[in-house]
Design a protein around this motif. Structure first.
Motif, PDB file in Angstrom:
ATOM      1  N   PRO A   1      16.559  -5.668 -11.347  1.00 19.71           N
ATOM      2  CA  PRO A   1      15.372  -6.358 -11.490  1.00 19.71           C
ATOM      3  C   PRO A   1      14.408  -6.765 -10.174  1.00 19.71           C
ATOM      4  CG  PRO A   1      16.181  -8.181 -11.844  1.00 19.71           C
ATOM      5  CD  PRO A   1      17.258  -6.988 -11.476  1.00 19.71           C
ATOM      6  N   ASN A   2      13.098  -6.679  -9.951  1.00 18.55           N
ATOM      7  CA  ASN A   2      12.640  -6.635  -8.094  1.00 18.55           C
ATOM      8  C   ASN A   2      13.413  -8.316  -8.106  1.00 18.55           C
ATOM      9  OD1 ASN A   2       9.448  -7.928 -10.142  1.00 18.55           O
ATOM     10  ND2 ASN A   2      10.986  -8.623  -9.771  1.00 18.55           N
ATOM     11  N   SER A   3      13.189  -8.405  -6.713  1.00 16.51           N
ATOM     12  CA  SER A   3      13.488  -9.214  -5.694  1.00 16.51           C
ATOM     13  C   SER A   3      13.216  -9.996  -6.077  1.00 16.51           C
ATOM     14  CB  SER A   3      13.248  -9.057  -4.372  1.00 16.51           C
ATOM     15  OG  SER A   3      13.910  -7.459  -4.019  1.00 16.51           O
ATOM     16  N   PRO A   4      12.256 -10.587  -6.355  1.00 16.28           N
ATOM     17  CA  PRO A   4      12.024 -11.994  -6.533  1.00 16.28           C
ATOM     18  C   PRO A   4      12.666 -12.847  -8.282  1.00 16.28           C
ATOM     19  CG  PRO A   4      10.044 -11.695  -6.084  1.00 16.28           C
ATOM     20  CD  PRO A   4      10.662 -10.444  -6.036  1.00 16.28           C
TER      21      PRO A   4
ATOM     22  N   SER B   1       8.283 -13.232 -10.847  1.00 17.58           N
ATOM     23  CA  SER B   1       7.494 -11.451 -10.197  1.00 17.58           C
ATOM     24  C   SER B   1       7.816 -11.618  -8.488  1.00 17.58           C
ATOM     25  CB  SER B   1       5.921 -11.918 -11.444  1.00 17.58           C
ATOM     26  OG  SER B   1       6.342 -11.840 -12.674  1.00 17.58           O
ATOM     27  N   ALA B   2       7.285  -9.759  -8.750  1.00 15.24           N
ATOM     28  CA  ALA B   2       6.844  -9.639  -7.475  1.00 15.24           C
ATOM     29  C   ALA B   2       5.772  -9.361  -7.362  1.00 15.24           C
ATOM     30  CB  ALA B   2       7.727  -7.499  -6.759  1.00 15.24           C
ATOM     31  N   CYS B   3       4.803  -9.281  -8.118  1.00 13.21           N
ATOM     32  CA  CYS B   3       2.944  -8.349  -8.337  1.00 13.21           C
ATOM     33  C   CYS B   3       2.463 -10.000  -8.724  1.00 13.21           C
ATOM     34  CB  CYS B   3       3.178  -7.140  -8.995  1.00 13.21           C
ATOM     35  SG  CYS B   3       4.613  -5.874  -8.788  1.00 13.21           S
TER      36      CYS B   3
ATOM     37  N   GLY C   1       6.592 -12.936  -4.486  1.00  8.88           N
ATOM     38  CA  GLY C   1       5.712 -12.543  -4.870  1.00  8.88           C
ATOM     39  C   GLY C   1       4.843 -11.977  -3.539  1.00  8.88           C
ATOM     40  N   GLY C   2       4.184 -10.962  -4.079  1.00  3.92           N
ATOM     41  CA  GLY C   2       3.047 -10.196  -3.259  1.00  3.92           C
ATOM     42  C   GLY C   2       1.596  -9.829  -3.888  1.00  3.92           C
ATOM     43  N   THR C   3       0.315 -10.189  -2.768  1.00  2.00           N
ATOM     44  CA  THR C   3      -0.737 -10.557  -3.834  1.00  2.00           C
ATOM     45  C   THR C   3      -2.038  -8.932  -3.306  1.00  2.00           C
ATOM     46  OG1 THR C   3      -1.089 -11.649  -1.558  1.00  2.00           O
ATOM     47  CG2 THR C   3      -1.062 -13.035  -4.163  1.00  2.00           C
TER      48      THR C   3
ATOM     49  N   THR D   1      10.502 -17.014   1.056  1.00  3.40           N
ATOM     50  CA  THR D   1      11.533 -16.108   0.897  1.00  3.40           C
ATOM     51  C   THR D   1      11.320 -15.138   1.541  1.00  3.40           C
ATOM     52  OG1 THR D   1      10.775 -15.493  -1.234  1.00  3.40           O
ATOM     53  CG2 THR D   1      12.444 -17.128  -1.168  1.00  3.40           C
ATOM     54  N   ARG D   2      10.560 -14.007   1.362  1.00  2.00           N
ATOM     55  CA  ARG D   2      10.915 -12.798   2.436  1.00  2.00           C
ATOM     56  C   ARG D   2       9.057 -12.934   2.756  1.00  2.00           C
ATOM     57  NH1 ARG D   2      11.015  -7.443  -1.978  1.00  2.00           N
ATOM     58  NH2 ARG D   2       9.905  -8.763  -3.593  1.00  2.00           N
ATOM     59  N   ARG D   3       8.349 -11.906   3.551  1.00  2.49           N
ATOM     60  CA  ARG D   3       6.952 -11.939   4.187  1.00  2.49           C
ATOM     61  C   ARG D   3       6.155 -11.504   3.141  1.00  2.49           C
ATOM     62  NH1 ARG D   3       5.881  -6.496   6.197  1.00  2.49           N
ATOM     63  NH2 ARG D   3       3.818  -6.612   7.541  1.00  2.49           N
ATOM     64  N   GLY D   4       5.635 -12.151   3.062  1.00  6.94           N
ATOM     65  CA  GLY D   4       4.257 -11.709   2.132  1.00  6.94           C
ATOM     66  C   GLY D   4       3.112 -10.531   2.961  1.00  6.94           C
TER      67      GLY D   4
ATOM     68  N   THR E   1      -4.968  -3.619  -7.575  1.00  5.61           N
ATOM     69  CA  THR E   1      -3.389  -3.706  -8.013  1.00  5.61           C
ATOM     70  C   THR E   1      -2.712  -5.233  -6.600  1.00  5.61           C
ATOM     71  OG1 THR E   1      -2.884  -2.185  -5.876  1.00  5.61           O
ATOM     72  CG2 THR E   1      -3.762  -1.216  -7.718  1.00  5.61           C
ATOM     73  N   ASN E   2      -1.487  -4.769  -7.164  1.00 10.05           N
ATOM     74  CA  ASN E   2      -0.369  -5.255  -5.955  1.00 10.05           C
ATOM     75  C   ASN E   2      -0.306  -4.610  -4.633  1.00 10.05           C
ATOM     76  OD1 ASN E   2       1.062  -3.053  -7.432  1.00 10.05           O
ATOM     77  ND2 ASN E   2       2.601  -3.795  -6.626  1.00 10.05           N
ATOM     78  N   PRO E   3       0.531  -4.962  -4.203  1.00  7.36           N
ATOM     79  CA  PRO E   3       0.363  -4.586  -2.349  1.00  7.36           C
ATOM     80  C   PRO E   3       0.684  -3.048  -2.627  1.00  7.36           C
ATOM     81  CG  PRO E   3       1.246  -7.060  -2.630  1.00  7.36           C
ATOM     82  CD  PRO E   3       1.594  -6.719  -3.760  1.00  7.36           C
ATOM     83  N   CYS E   4       1.559  -2.488  -3.320  1.00  9.12           N
ATOM     84  CA  CYS E   4       2.052  -1.100  -3.152  1.00  9.12           C
ATOM     85  C   CYS E   4       1.675  -0.534  -4.408  1.00  9.12           C
ATOM     86  CB  CYS E   4       3.764  -1.154  -2.809  1.00  9.12           C
ATOM     87  SG  CYS E   4       4.288  -2.181  -2.117  1.00  9.12           S
ATOM     88  N   GLY E   5       0.289  -0.378  -4.728  1.00  8.53           N
ATOM     89  CA  GLY E   5      -0.315   0.301  -5.299  1.00  8.53           C
ATOM     90  C   GLY E   5       0.159   0.659  -6.501  1.00  8.53           C
ATOM     91  N   GLU E   6       1.271  -0.069  -7.124  1.00 15.05           N
ATOM     92  CA  GLU E   6       1.715   1.084  -8.575  1.00 15.05           C
ATOM     93  C   GLU E   6       2.094  -0.326  -9.674  1.00 15.05           C
ATOM     94  OE1 GLU E   6       3.369  -0.764  -5.771  1.00 15.05           O
ATOM     95  OE2 GLU E   6       4.862  -1.824  -6.809  1.00 15.05           O
ATOM     96  N   GLN E   7       0.775  -0.649  -9.420  1.00 14.18           N
ATOM     97  CA  GLN E   7       0.458  -2.320 -10.492  1.00 14.18           C
ATOM     98  C   GLN E   7      -1.523  -2.188 -10.291  1.00 14.18           C
ATOM     99  OE1 GLN E   7       3.310  -3.217 -12.941  1.00 14.18           O
ATOM    100  NE2 GLN E   7       1.277  -3.519 -13.863  1.00 14.18           N
TER     101      GLN E   7
ATOM    102  N   PRO F   1       8.660   0.728  -5.175  1.00 12.96           N
ATOM    103  CA  PRO F   1       9.050   1.472  -4.526  1.00 12.96           C
ATOM    104  C   PRO F   1      10.489   1.258  -4.421  1.00 12.96           C
ATOM    105  CG  PRO F   1       7.740  -0.233  -3.953  1.00 12.96           C
ATOM    106  CD  PRO F   1       7.306  -0.349  -4.878  1.00 12.96           C
ATOM    107  N   THR F   2      11.062   0.413  -4.566  1.00  8.70           N
ATOM    108  CA  THR F   2      12.413  -0.591  -4.589  1.00  8.70           C
ATOM    109  C   THR F   2      12.872  -0.298  -3.205  1.00  8.70           C
ATOM    110  OG1 THR F   2      13.666   1.541  -5.583  1.00  8.70           O
ATOM    111  CG2 THR F   2      12.540   0.911  -7.527  1.00  8.70           C
ATOM    112  N   GLY F   3      12.642  -0.860  -2.369  1.00 13.25           N
ATOM    113  CA  GLY F   3      12.482  -1.190  -0.615  1.00 13.25           C
ATOM    114  C   GLY F   3      14.141  -1.506  -0.639  1.00 13.25           C
ATOM    115  N   THR F   4      14.048  -2.438  -1.152  1.00 14.82           N
ATOM    116  CA  THR F   4      15.712  -3.115  -1.319  1.00 14.82           C
ATOM    117  C   THR F   4      16.303  -3.011  -2.345  1.00 14.82           C
ATOM    118  OG1 THR F   4      14.451  -5.289  -0.458  1.00 14.82           O
ATOM    119  CG2 THR F   4      16.263  -5.141  -0.239  1.00 14.82           C
ATOM    120  N   LEU F   5      16.022  -3.068  -3.818  1.00 18.80           N
ATOM    121  CA  LEU F   5      16.341  -2.147  -5.077  1.00 18.80           C
ATOM    122  C   LEU F   5      17.574  -1.594  -4.419  1.00 18.80           C
ATOM    123  CD1 LEU F   5      14.523  -3.480  -8.090  1.00 18.80           C
ATOM    124  CD2 LEU F   5      15.890  -5.051  -6.751  1.00 18.80           C
ATOM    125  N   SER F   6      17.089  -0.267  -4.067  1.00 21.13           N
ATOM    126  CA  SER F   6      17.325   0.918  -3.474  1.00 21.13           C
ATOM    127  C   SER F   6      18.408   0.963  -2.737  1.00 21.13           C
ATOM    128  CB  SER F   6      16.629   1.909  -3.306  1.00 21.13           C
ATOM    129  OG  SER F   6      16.128   1.616  -1.961  1.00 21.13           O
TER     130      SER F   6
END
Ligand code: UDP
Length: 571
Positions: free
Chosen positions: A70-73, A86-88, A115-117, A160-163, A268-274, A419-424
């Motif tokens: 699941p996503n980082s959060p 939630s991430a988004c 989360g990202g906004t 917890t992580r960079r917004g 969308t959320n920050p990286c555009g996928e949602q 993007p799965t930056g950290t998950l990958s």
């Protein structure tokens, strides 16, 4: 549990619980148990005789095998007091001082929790218009983006992580030219990705070389016109120079808005996928496709469809439970999110899976397989959500959704490619649906020794053929690609392509293949070589529009002073 050293380092640095002295209070294995147990718990709500222990075991199995994450959060916060999973998020920015600063406060609360906004600034009146209460002059969307940016910068320290933020402005907003240029100075608005919200009317005006109207959102009056082709060229030029702004196709997003009665999707959320409605949140999760490929008796590899199908079903159950276990930062987010119950199941390790299967990324066969894999995941995901709807009920707005004539679904959307930056990194595979950027990294460790990190699939192949050596790895790290290395067999070079060996057109065709079977959107960057022209970029934008992509992000190598990944540079 088998995870590599990089994964352990990331988890230990950022994900494990720590006490007030900063000591870690759990092991990596205990982290996954914490998450599995917390996310299994909501089963009890729906079944008097449910057995969360059994579900927790099933969840733990997919997590520790790295089949699904699941996503980082969710990894950071499940089973902990903060409990924001939630991430988004997307927040509205309405045209009043109260609303703007309310939104900044809400964004800060979300960033603090990981989360990202995303925001659309399209409702703000243009720069220079009158402020009724004071008789003063409005400063416009871009100046307020700077305030959002500074708030994010300040929260960075304690969160917890960079917004991360997405800022969107419609192409027909009177301040659009200022917006397109707003990241030209790279030290400003650094905590935002920006995208221009493109309309179909605009794209048609570009094709015909016509003028199009600019509209003040506070009065709905036309304030002037611009030449569509000139604006399009300006967007292209800016993206060619430094990768921003991206573009999103608003009408395309809203064709997939399943609850139009709740309003338009503006961001969308920050990286555009949602894409999300205002105050809506979504939790994501990704299946590791390298784990969905199996070795046949004769030593070849093929897709393991059974395993993939089972993993999808568990993942959908998991992500639906996340909505129940989630503690949202605001009551209104809780209410809006639960009314649609969107989840975003996607994939990572796609490029690595193609390497295992011996298919060059971007080849017609790889694009065909992308269709098959994502269609299968989407189909199995919808079936799993239907089964959940039978047990738990459809999402509350189902009857007023565009889906109402089909079988009831528990979730208004099921699939998203993150993007799965950290998950990958945790899963040790290539990220999302991106090609492999570089096969070998050499890191200099502080004591002067070097660490050579090699893509595990290339390493296995070279070792199998007796070709592996540290010297060869150093050369690959330096060159950035093996495409032209004569001492590597041709059949390896043909398959083991790097991001820059793949044509921009193939990048976008891969994105479009995944988009065809994804409810939400696909996170993807189209890589261009340094010598690509503006026209090359413009062609990709037009192709993405024709192929039904929801947005495009491009990056031309070397076009920013500092870029995260460098080919040919040893870090
Ligand atoms: N995100 C964020 N800050 C970050 C990275 C990600 O807010 O530093 C959010 C953002 O909404 C992004 C989403 O998380 O679109 C998913 O990003 P990614 O898949 O890279 O996250 P992961 O789960 O791998 O950490």
């Amino acid at each position: 549990m088998e995870i590599n050293q990089n994964a352990r380092t990331v988890l230990e640095r950022r994900y494990l619980i720590r006490n007030s002295q900063g000591q870690t209070m759990e092991t990596v294995e205990q982290l996954f148990e914490r998450v599995a147990n917390a996310i299994a718990q909501p089963d009890e709500k729906f079944h008097p005789d449910a057995d969360p222990t059994k579900t927790a075991k099933e969840f733990l199995e997919v997590l520790t095998s790295l089949d699904f994450l699941p996503n980082s959060p969710t990894l950071m916060n499940a089973g902990r007091p903060l409990g924001q999973l939630s991430a988004c998020f997307v927040l509205p920015v309405d045209d009043s001082m109260e609303d703007i600063f309310e939104s900044i406060k809400n964004a800060a609360l979300i960033h603090k929790s990981g989360g990202g906004t995303g925001f659309s600034f399209s409702r703000l009146r243009p720069k220079g218009s009158t402020v009724n209460t004071t008789g003063g002059v409005a400063s416009g969307p871009v100046s307020f983006m700077r305030v959002f940016n500074m708030a994010t910068e300040a929260v960075k320290q304690g969160g917890t992580r960079r917004g991360a933020n997405m800022g969107i402005l419609r192409v027909d907003h009177p301040d659009i030219l200022e917006f397109i240029d707003c990241k030209k100075v790279n030290t400003e608005i650094t905590n935002f990705n920006i995208s221009v919200g493109i309309t179909e009317a605009f794209m048609e005006a570009v094709e015909r070389g016509e003028e199009y109207p600019l509209i003040d959102p506070s009065t709905n009056r036309v304030t002037g016109t611009l030449n569509a082709r000139e604006v399009f060229d300006k967007i292209v030029d800016s993206a060619w120079r430094n990768g921003e702004p991206g573009i999103i196709f608003l009408d395309r997003l809203n064709r997939d808005n399943v609850v139009p009665s709740q309003g338009e999707i503006e961001s969308t959320n920050p990286c555009g996928e949602q894409p999300l409605l205002p105050y809506e949140a979504c939790n994501l999760g990704s299946i590791n496709l390298t784990r969905m490929v199996k070795e046949t008796v004769d030593g070849r590899f093929e897709m393991d469809w059974d395993h993939l199908g089972r993993t999808v079903a568990t993942a959908v159950h998991f992500l639906d439970n996340v909505i129940e276990a989630n503690r949202y930062p605001l009551a209104i987010i809780d209410q809006v999110t639960r009314s649609t119950r969107k989840i975003g199941l996607g994939v990572m390790g796609w490029a690595d899976a193609l390497l295992m299967l011996g298919l060059p990324y971007g080849s017609p066969e790889s694009i065909q397989l992308a269709h098959e894999v994502m269609e299968f995941i989407n189909q199995k995901g919808h079936e799993a959500s239907e089964r959940l709807a039978e047990e738990r009920g459809a999402f509350p707005l189902f009857e007023e959704s565009t889906l109402k004539d089909g079988s009831p679904l528990r979730n208004a959307t099921i699939t998203t490619i993150a993007p799965t930056g950290t998950l990958s990194i945790i899963a040790g595979c290539s990220s999302g649906v991106e090609p492999v950027f570089a096969y070998v990294f050499i890191r200099n460790i502080m004591d002067g020794t070097e660490m050579i990190e090699v893509n595990p699939i290339l390493k296995r192949e070279l070792t199998r053929r007796g070709l592996y050596s540290d010297d060869l790895m150093r050369r690959i790290a330096k060159e950035g690609t093996i495409a032209h290395m004569d001492d590597i067999p041709e059949d390896i070079r043909r398959v083991f392509l790097s991001a820059h060996d793949i044509s921009p057109e193939a990048h976008i065709r891969m994105q479009a293949a995944f988009q065809d079977h994804t409810d939400n959107a696909v996170s993807k960057t189209v890589n261009f070589p340094h010598d690509a022209t503006r026209e090359d970029v413009a062609q990709v934008y037009r192709l993405a529009y024709r192929l039904g992509c929801k947005g495009v992000t491009i990056y031309r190598d070397g076009s920013r002073d500092s870029q995260v990944l460098n080919i040919g540079k040893v870090s």
